[in-house]
Design an enzyme around this catalytic site. Structure first.
Site, mmCIF file in Angstrom:
data_model
loop_
_atom_site.group_PDB
_atom_site.id
_atom_site.type_symbol
_atom_site.label_atom_id
_atom_site.label_comp_id
_atom_site.label_asym_id
_atom_site.label_seq_id
_atom_site.Cartn_x
_atom_site.Cartn_y
_atom_site.Cartn_z
ATOM 1 N N ASN A 348 0.773 -1.259 0.025
ATOM 2 C CA ASN A 348 -0.041 -0.077 -0.144
ATOM 3 C C ASN A 348 0.945 1.226 -0.131
ATOM 4 O OD1 ASN A 348 -2.600 1.531 0.479
ATOM 5 N ND2 ASN A 348 -1.293 2.223 2.316
ATOM 6 N N GLU A 349 0.863 2.109 -1.083
ATOM 7 C CA GLU A 349 1.385 3.482 -1.170
ATOM 8 C C GLU A 349 3.025 3.639 -1.015
ATOM 9 O OE1 GLU A 349 -2.686 5.865 0.044
ATOM 10 O OE2 GLU A 349 -0.976 5.851 1.399
ATOM 11 N N GLU A 443 -8.943 4.288 -3.425
ATOM 12 C CA GLU A 443 -9.110 4.972 -1.889
ATOM 13 C C GLU A 443 -9.644 6.324 -2.359
ATOM 14 O OE1 GLU A 443 -6.118 5.208 0.764
ATOM 15 O OE2 GLU A 443 -5.539 3.054 0.815
#
Length: 576
Positions: A348-349, A443
């Site tokens: 994630n990210e 998101e």
């Protein structure tokens, strides 16, 4: 380590007998669940323990700490994670089955654990996400003492950070040095409560160990290809493009053994009732229990499954990589039997963070170290993990990171998936979410307070003020209340007291959700998915969730439900 001294009469573990089908390879297995005891290392006072469980829930049961979720108790229990804790129990061997082979299988030890059988160390665990199997055939006795000492993951993380110096790996704390649920170190919706304990079952296995089941694929497939806009990102069902209306899933409790089948069922039924067809299991939490995936299988909810890495540059030395290989292997082999899983994602990210968050200047990283860190990132997420996915679950797709481009970059709207945080982080108006249409919105979100009913479960009436210590502790975003106040003003939502503030934030969240989903779902195939951040909570808090910790649905949930499901999908290859 000193051998355990027997200072009280043995309490025999009572077993739950489980007989497994031949295809799993078991002869018989018993869960070691009852008559466990625990103590703080260095003390002599043993107390009854629950297994599976955590040290915090055991301490609460004996009134040795107060509920960390209530009031400002979170600040008063930080000592627990700095201590070492010991668990022990006794079990008898079924001598008639000894010739078949005897194993102990540990499904989840949180996190640094020395395991002893009859005073002999048989395992040193260092990964919360792994399953550990130990052959005890040659030295198990008729009567046995099993002891597990859990060392402080917090102190271990700090020690490892020092050992890696002078190279600094970007992260807001030292969580990335330990293979433990990252949200336990605190997040902008989670408290800092570092658990320890036997969080999943311990089994005594007679005969051969279970063999993993083969992959089961459903009808949903992932497609990513160049097109007239940039690069698509969508899913098909039975060969036809399908719009993914969904949300991001976080662990449903800080104390993971409390997430029972009923909690999973209630949350997932709520997702289904809101016409969601995808949940993304976020990479700072856990690989969920099989119950979660079984329910998603039966409900027809697709799962985007992150591996457990989020927002940090993780080590990639040989020891750390071998630990990750074992973790990834264990979880692919456990989960690949579930047809609901439609995509594996490396992290994630982290790609976005490295390229967009200014880490190099913030952490004073020199060019040589910068090259090394990026090469280590590449090794983990472009070599080690995808190789294991290809080897063990070749029928499913893998992407290295979500997203590839941060929301401040033009390509985040044209190539791949997007985490759009101009709304909230950027303080942009609601019009931004109507105009910023990516290829797949993985998101986006807006905070809202939980209901008054829920707030009064963790706060006294005297705490009902956003400036109170208790309310500030239950708002983990550093500018959360100020950001909400700014948006309430922008949207001309009148607030006169605490209760109208609560109601106003829920109205605000509803408007943001409705604006985003409607724009994305009606984009003529440009955008092929909408995943709200976030679906649920791990504790009572002001957050982006649609359903609070106590299961109470916020106003935006009902708006999401009213949006229905997009059945007819235009081509995911629109013209510019």
């Amino acid at each position: 380590m000193n051998k355990i001294r027997n200072q009280y009469l043995p309490i025999w573990v009572t077993f739950v007998l489980v007989v497994f089908a031949g295809k799993l390879g078991y002869s018989q297995a018993t869960f070691l669940r009852q008559d466990w005891m625990f103590r703080r290392v260095g003390t002599e006072l043993w107390k009854e323990a629950a297994v599976p469980g955590t040290i915090h829930t055991d301490l609460m049961r004996h009134s040795l700490i107060q509920d960390p979720f209530y009031g400002d108790n979170e600040t008063k229990i930080q000592w627990v994670s700095k201590a070492d804790w010991e668990y022990k129990a006794f079990f008898q061997l079924d001598v008639s089955k000894r010739a078949q082979g005897v194993f102990l299988r540990f499904h989840g030890l949180d996190t640094y654990a020395d395991v002893m059988l009859n005073g002999i160390i048989i395992l040193r665990a260092d990964n919360m996400f792994r399953t550990y199997d130990v052959d005890i055939s040659s030295f198990v006795k008729y009567e046995n003492e099993l002891s597990i000492v859990f060392h402080s993951a917090e102190l271990k993380a700090d020690s490892l950070a020092i050992s890696y110096l002078p190279l600094v790996r970007p992260c807001e704390n030292n969580r990335h040095y330990v293979r433990k649920a990252q949200y336990h170190f605190g997040w902008d919706w989670a408290p800092r409560i570092l658990t320890a304990g036997i969080w999943r079952d311990v089994e005594l296995v007679y005969g051969s160990l279970p063999q993993p089941e083969n992959s089961q694929y459903g009808s949903v497939r992932f497609v990513q290809e160049a097109d007239s806009i940039g690069q698509s990102f969508y899913f098909t069902e039975n060969g036809k493009p399908v719009y993914m209306k969904g949300a991001n899933w976080v662990p449903a409790d800080v104390f993971l053994p409390r997430i029972n089948k009923n909690k999973y069922r209630n949350l997932l039924l709520a997702a289904k009732e809101a016409n969601l067809n995808m949940l993304r299991v976020w990479g700072g939490g856990i690989y969920e229990d099989d119950t979660f995936y079984e329910l998603c299988d039966s409900l027809g909810i697709s799962v985007w499954q992150d591996f457990m890495f989020a927002g940090a540059m993780y080590p990639a030395d040989s020891q750390f990589v071998e630990n990750i290989r074992a973790e990834v292997r264990d979880n692919i082999l456990r989960l690949r039997k579930h047809k609901c899983i439609v995509l594996w994602c490396g992290n994630n990210e982290i790609n976005e963070a490295w390229n967009n968050w200014g880490w190099q200047s913030q952490f004073h990283i020199q060019s040589e170290d910068s090259i090394r860190l990026w090469n280590e990132y590449h090794r983990l997420f472009h070599q080690v993990i995808p190789k294991l996915v290809l080897e063990l679950d070749s029928g499913r797709n893998y992407i290295p990171s979500s997203p590839l481009y941060g929301w401040g970059r033009e390509k985040s709207m044209t190539d791949g998936d997007s985490h759009y945080w101009g709304l909230w982080w950027g303080h942009y108006s609601l019009d931004s979410i109507r105009l910023k249409i990516p290829r797949f919105m993985s998101e986006f979100g807006m905070q809202a307070m939980p209901s008054m009913e829920s707030i009064l479960k963790f706060a006294a009436k005297s705490d009902l003020d956003t400036n109170s210590i208790v309310m500030r502790l239950h708002q983990k975003h550093t500018t959360g209340f100020a950001t909400l106040a700014d948006y309430l003003k922008k949207e001309k939502i009148t607030v006169t007291n605490f209760q109208t503030f609560v109601q106003g934030t829920q109205e605000l969240q509803k408007r943001c959700l409705k604006a985003g989903y409607e724009a994305q779902m009606n984009s003529n195939g440009r955008c092929m998915g909408s995943l709200w951040w976030q679906f649920n909570d791990c504790w009572p808090v002001c957050s982006w969730s649609l359903i609070d910790y106590y299961g109470v649905k916020k106003k935006a949930y009902y708006s999401l439900k009213d949006l229905g499901v997009k059945k007819e999908v235009s081509s995911p290859k629109p013209s510019k």
